[in-house]
Motif scaffolding. Sequence first.
Motif, PDB file in Angstrom:
ATOM      1  N   ASP A 116       7.605  11.216  -9.380  1.00 59.52           N
ATOM      2  CA  ASP A 116       7.124  10.397  -8.260  1.00 59.52           C
ATOM      3  C   ASP A 116       5.800  10.924  -7.727  1.00 59.52           C
ATOM      4  N   THR A 117       5.695  12.235  -7.589  1.00 57.32           N
ATOM      5  CA  THR A 117       4.440  12.835  -7.129  1.00 57.32           C
ATOM      6  C   THR A 117       3.324  12.559  -8.121  1.00 57.32           C
ATOM      7  N   LEU A 118       3.648  12.636  -9.410  1.00 58.75           N
ATOM      8  CA  LEU A 118       2.667  12.330 -10.448  1.00 58.75           C
ATOM      9  C   LEU A 118       2.194  10.889 -10.335  1.00 58.75           C
ATOM     10  N   ASP A 119       3.117   9.961 -10.123  1.00 58.76           N
ATOM     11  CA  ASP A 119       2.774   8.543 -10.020  1.00 58.76           C
ATOM     12  C   ASP A 119       1.807   8.294  -8.876  1.00 58.76           C
ATOM     13  N   THR A 120       2.068   8.922  -7.737  1.00 61.88           N
ATOM     14  CA  THR A 120       1.171   8.777  -6.590  1.00 61.88           C
ATOM     15  C   THR A 120      -0.220   9.303  -6.930  1.00 61.88           C
ATOM     16  N   ALA A 121      -0.261  10.437  -7.632  1.00 63.01           N
ATOM     17  CA  ALA A 121      -1.554  11.013  -8.016  1.00 63.01           C
ATOM     18  C   ALA A 121      -2.296  10.101  -8.987  1.00 63.01           C
ATOM     19  N   LEU A 122      -1.592   9.508  -9.935  1.00 60.74           N
ATOM     20  CA  LEU A 122      -2.237   8.619 -10.910  1.00 60.74           C
ATOM     21  C   LEU A 122      -2.817   7.379 -10.231  1.00 60.74           C
ATOM     22  N   LEU A 123      -2.185   6.922  -9.161  1.00 59.28           N
ATOM     23  CA  LEU A 123      -2.679   5.740  -8.456  1.00 59.28           C
ATOM     24  C   LEU A 123      -3.797   6.082  -7.477  1.00 59.28           C
ATOM     25  N   SER A 124      -3.589   7.116  -6.652  1.00 55.54           N
ATOM     26  CA  SER A 124      -4.522   7.329  -5.543  1.00 55.54           C
ATOM     27  C   SER A 124      -4.842   8.796  -5.291  1.00 55.54           C
ATOM     28  N   GLY A 125      -4.650   9.657  -6.282  1.00 55.66           N
ATOM     29  CA  GLY A 125      -4.958  11.070  -6.108  1.00 55.66           C
ATOM     30  C   GLY A 125      -6.419  11.305  -5.765  1.00 55.66           C
ATOM     31  N   ARG A 206       4.375 -12.843 -10.885  1.00 57.31           N
ATOM     32  CA  ARG A 206       3.019 -13.061 -11.374  1.00 57.31           C
ATOM     33  C   ARG A 206       2.176 -13.675 -10.274  1.00 57.31           C
ATOM     34  N   LEU A 207       0.962 -13.229 -10.191  1.00 63.25           N
ATOM     35  CA  LEU A 207       0.017 -13.754  -9.225  1.00 63.25           C
ATOM     36  C   LEU A 207      -1.161 -14.313  -9.993  1.00 63.25           C
ATOM     37  N   PHE A 208      -1.278 -15.643  -9.971  1.00 59.98           N
ATOM     38  CA  PHE A 208      -2.276 -16.339 -10.772  1.00 59.98           C
ATOM     39  C   PHE A 208      -2.165 -15.942 -12.239  1.00 59.98           C
ATOM     40  N   GLY A 209      -0.910 -15.850 -12.696  1.00 55.47           N
ATOM     41  CA  GLY A 209      -0.621 -15.584 -14.100  1.00 55.47           C
ATOM     42  C   GLY A 209      -0.631 -14.128 -14.497  1.00 55.47           C
ATOM     43  N   ILE A 210      -0.943 -13.219 -13.573  1.00 54.59           N
ATOM     44  CA  ILE A 210      -1.050 -11.791 -13.892  1.00 54.59           C
ATOM     45  C   ILE A 210       0.148 -11.055 -13.303  1.00 54.59           C
ATOM     46  N   PRO A 211       0.859 -10.224 -14.086  1.00 53.96           N
ATOM     47  CA  PRO A 211       2.037  -9.507 -13.569  1.00 53.96           C
ATOM     48  C   PRO A 211       1.701  -8.631 -12.368  1.00 53.96           C
ATOM     49  N   VAL A 212       2.636  -8.605 -11.404  1.00 56.94           N
ATOM     50  CA  VAL A 212       2.459  -7.845 -10.172  1.00 56.94           C
ATOM     51  C   VAL A 212       3.469  -6.700 -10.127  1.00 56.94           C
ATOM     52  N   THR A 213       2.986  -5.506  -9.821  1.00 57.10           N
ATOM     53  CA  THR A 213       3.862  -4.360  -9.612  1.00 57.10           C
ATOM     54  C   THR A 213       3.752  -3.931  -8.154  1.00 57.10           C
ATOM     55  N   PRO A 214       4.787  -4.227  -7.331  1.00 54.76           N
ATOM     56  CA  PRO A 214       4.776  -3.729  -5.947  1.00 54.76           C
ATOM     57  C   PRO A 214       5.198  -2.263  -5.922  1.00 54.76           C
ATOM     58  N   THR A 215       4.578  -1.475  -5.067  1.00 56.12           N
ATOM     59  CA  THR A 215       4.892  -0.049  -5.030  1.00 56.12           C
ATOM     60  C   THR A 215       4.598   0.542  -3.665  1.00 56.12           C
ATOM     61  N   ASN A 216       5.470   1.440  -3.225  1.00 57.62           N
ATOM     62  CA  ASN A 216       5.240   2.183  -1.985  1.00 57.62           C
ATOM     63  C   ASN A 216       4.279   3.345  -2.191  1.00 57.62           C
ATOM     64  N   LYS A 217       3.824   3.531  -3.408  1.00 50.80           N
ATOM     65  CA  LYS A 217       2.889   4.621  -3.697  1.00 50.80           C
ATOM     66  C   LYS A 217       1.444   4.231  -3.410  1.00 50.80           C
ATOM     67  N   LEU A 218       1.230   2.984  -3.001  1.00 47.32           N
ATOM     68  CA  LEU A 218      -0.064   2.541  -2.510  1.00 47.32           C
ATOM     69  C   LEU A 218       0.053   2.252  -1.024  1.00 47.32           C
ATOM     70  N   ALA A 219      -0.954   2.619  -0.262  1.00 51.01           N
ATOM     71  CA  ALA A 219      -0.936   2.356   1.174  1.00 51.01           C
ATOM     72  C   ALA A 219      -1.115   0.869   1.442  1.00 51.01           C
ATOM     73  N   GLU A 220      -0.538   0.408   2.547  1.00 50.68           N
ATOM     74  CA  GLU A 220      -0.728  -0.978   2.952  1.00 50.68           C
ATOM     75  C   GLU A 220      -2.224  -1.242   3.133  1.00 50.68           C
TER      76      GLU A 220
END
Length: 278
Positions: A116-125, A206-220
């Motif tokens: 989980d810590t790694l995932d957060t770093a990969l997104l917004s480290g 999908r949003l306008f045909g593109i897959p969506v991944t919701p995640t709490n690892k990104l800030a609002e």
Amino acid sequence: MTETTANSELLADQVSQMLVQPLEAASVVLSSGPKVFDTAGQLRIPKLTSGATVGFVAEGGLIPDTADVTFDELVLMPTARTSLKIILKYTNELVRQSVIGVDSVLQQRLVKDVADTLDTALLSGAGTSNSITGITEQADVQTGTLDVADPDSLLDAIALCHAEEVTPNRWFISSADFIALRKIKESTGSAKYALEADLTADATYRLFGIPVTPTNKLAEGTAILCDMNEVAVARDVAPSVTVLSERYAEYDMVGLRVTTRYDLGLLHPEGVVVLSAV
């Protein structure tokens, strides 16, 4: 340190054969199809930054030999890149008195926490102290405006990708923004939601045909639109467990060490749009 007095809920006379773990999302970055390179040392990936200019030549005419291309490179996993590491100690009494195989549970839990810590770093480290620089902090990415009340702001992000000849294939959106988007319609008076469920893909949206991944690892207020083919991940070692059976023997304790080492870069930064709320 984990011991019986602090974990009485694990003892055989108090629980059934069940463990309820915290509710958490699965990995979002590594499961979204980045290019993964296994390497223990520094990795240099060459990149073409410009191509040759091609012209029309008449029959029998001289074909010019002045074509040239320019190269750059993406450097991943420098020797100074730090790892994610943790050690958990627990007593042998806890292992013997537990009904749920607590040693195995703790191993799984530690691996999950590190991942989980790694995932957060990969997104917004932030990339400080030689750690990972996440997607949102990479240099030269495109930027756009996120307005969850106006789907046109998302179409503008898609337009930015298309202007760079990029076909985006993934949205990453914070869970709060995901819900706000889930409520809006495609247009005024429309009964159709902008965010559609793909019933053929296990509740994938999908949003306008593109897959969506919701995640709490990104800030609002932050979202990412990208072509995951342009995201390069270097992997030295996936989260792995080492049992330290002797290090704490004089305390009749066992240690679990979990380590992992990754890096991330963008093959073409223009393939990523980072959206921020105004």
